[in-house]
Design a protein around this motif. Sequence first.
Motif, short mmCIF file in Angstrom:
data_model
loop_
_atom_site.label_atom_id
_atom_site.label_comp_id
_atom_site.label_asym_id
_atom_site.label_seq_id
_atom_site.Cartn_x
_atom_site.Cartn_y
_atom_site.Cartn_z
N PHE A 1 0.85 -1.18 0.00
CA PHE A 1 0.00 0.00 0.00
C PHE A 1 0.89 1.24 0.00
O PHE A 1 2.07 1.16 0.34
CB PHE A 1 -0.87 0.03 1.27
N ARG A 2 0.31 2.36 -0.34
CA ARG A 2 1.05 3.62 -0.22
C ARG A 2 0.08 4.73 0.17
O ARG A 2 -1.11 4.68 -0.13
CB ARG A 2 1.81 3.96 -1.49
N VAL B 1 4.53 7.23 1.49
CA VAL B 1 4.99 6.23 2.45
C VAL B 1 4.41 4.90 2.00
O VAL B 1 3.20 4.79 1.74
CB VAL B 1 4.53 6.56 3.89
N TYR B 2 5.27 3.92 1.88
CA TYR B 2 4.88 2.60 1.40
C TYR B 2 4.80 1.62 2.57
O TYR B 2 5.72 1.57 3.40
CB TYR B 2 5.86 2.10 0.35
N TYR B 3 3.72 0.86 2.60
CA TYR B 3 3.47 -0.10 3.66
C TYR B 3 3.24 -1.48 3.06
O TYR B 3 2.61 -1.60 2.02
CB TYR B 3 2.22 0.27 4.45
N CYS B 4 3.69 -2.51 3.76
CA CYS B 4 3.26 -3.85 3.41
C CYS B 4 2.28 -4.33 4.49
O CYS B 4 2.27 -3.81 5.61
CB CYS B 4 4.43 -4.82 3.27
N ALA B 5 1.48 -5.31 4.11
CA ALA B 5 0.46 -5.79 5.02
C ALA B 5 0.16 -7.25 4.74
O ALA B 5 0.19 -7.68 3.58
CB ALA B 5 -0.82 -4.97 4.88
N ALA B 6 -0.13 -7.98 5.78
CA ALA B 6 -0.54 -9.38 5.65
C ALA B 6 -2.06 -9.42 5.54
O ALA B 6 -2.77 -8.86 6.38
CB ALA B 6 -0.08 -10.18 6.86
N LEU B 7 -2.53 -10.08 4.48
CA LEU B 7 -3.96 -10.14 4.19
C LEU B 7 -4.41 -11.59 4.32
O LEU B 7 -4.36 -12.36 3.37
CB LEU B 7 -4.22 -9.61 2.78
N GLY B 8 -4.81 -11.95 5.52
CA GLY B 8 -5.16 -13.33 5.79
C GLY B 8 -6.31 -13.87 4.97
O GLY B 8 -6.39 -15.08 4.72
N GLU C 1 -3.77 3.66 -0.40
CA GLU C 1 -4.29 2.85 -1.49
C GLU C 1 -3.46 1.58 -1.62
O GLU C 1 -2.25 1.57 -1.41
CB GLU C 1 -4.25 3.63 -2.81
N LYS C 2 -4.16 0.51 -2.01
CA LYS C 2 -3.47 -0.75 -2.28
C LYS C 2 -2.94 -0.69 -3.69
O LYS C 2 -3.67 -0.41 -4.63
CB LYS C 2 -4.42 -1.93 -2.13
N ILE C 3 -1.65 -0.96 -3.87
CA ILE C 3 -1.07 -0.86 -5.20
C ILE C 3 -0.65 -2.20 -5.78
O ILE C 3 -0.51 -2.32 -7.00
CB ILE C 3 0.13 0.11 -5.22
N SER C 4 -0.46 -3.20 -4.93
CA SER C 4 -0.05 -4.49 -5.44
C SER C 4 -0.34 -5.56 -4.39
O SER C 4 -0.44 -5.25 -3.20
CB SER C 4 1.45 -4.48 -5.77
N CYS C 5 -0.46 -6.79 -4.87
CA CYS C 5 -0.71 -7.90 -3.95
C CYS C 5 -0.22 -9.19 -4.59
O CYS C 5 -0.31 -9.35 -5.82
CB CYS C 5 -2.20 -7.99 -3.62
N ILE C 6 0.29 -10.08 -3.77
CA ILE C 6 0.67 -11.41 -4.22
C ILE C 6 -0.15 -12.41 -3.43
O ILE C 6 -0.26 -12.29 -2.20
CB ILE C 6 2.19 -11.66 -4.08
#
Length: 121
Positions: free
Chosen positions: A37-38, A93-100, A46-51
């Motif tokens: 996210f950023r 600012v860029y954030y990563c997040a765990a999306l269970g 906003e979410k910009i990418s996901c794996i």
Amino acid sequence: QVQLVESGGGLVQPGGSLRLSCAASGFTLDYTAIGWFRQAPGKEREKISCISSNDYSTRYTDSVKGRFTISRDHAKNTVYLQMNNLKPEDTAVYYCAALGLGCGASEVDYWGQGTQVTVSS
């Protein structure tokens, strides 16, 4: 203690590249969807990418498609965001997040603390 730690941000000129890292401690990133996210000043996050949890699927918002690449290194328990051809509008600012619940879900299990990316000449 569960933690996600981002690194790799910094100041880069337009057209340059950065690789962000999202390292986990206290839990394994295996089989967990991870999103990047950023949040730019004055704007919503906003979410910009996901794996996806099985690495079979990756997603990108239109503004970064073709320039950013998300990947996962299971041995290092780390997810990366390779950012190429950076533009001033990528400053955030860029954030990563765990999306269970997966890339399509809005619920976030864990957030990282964020890393600043500034694109400027």
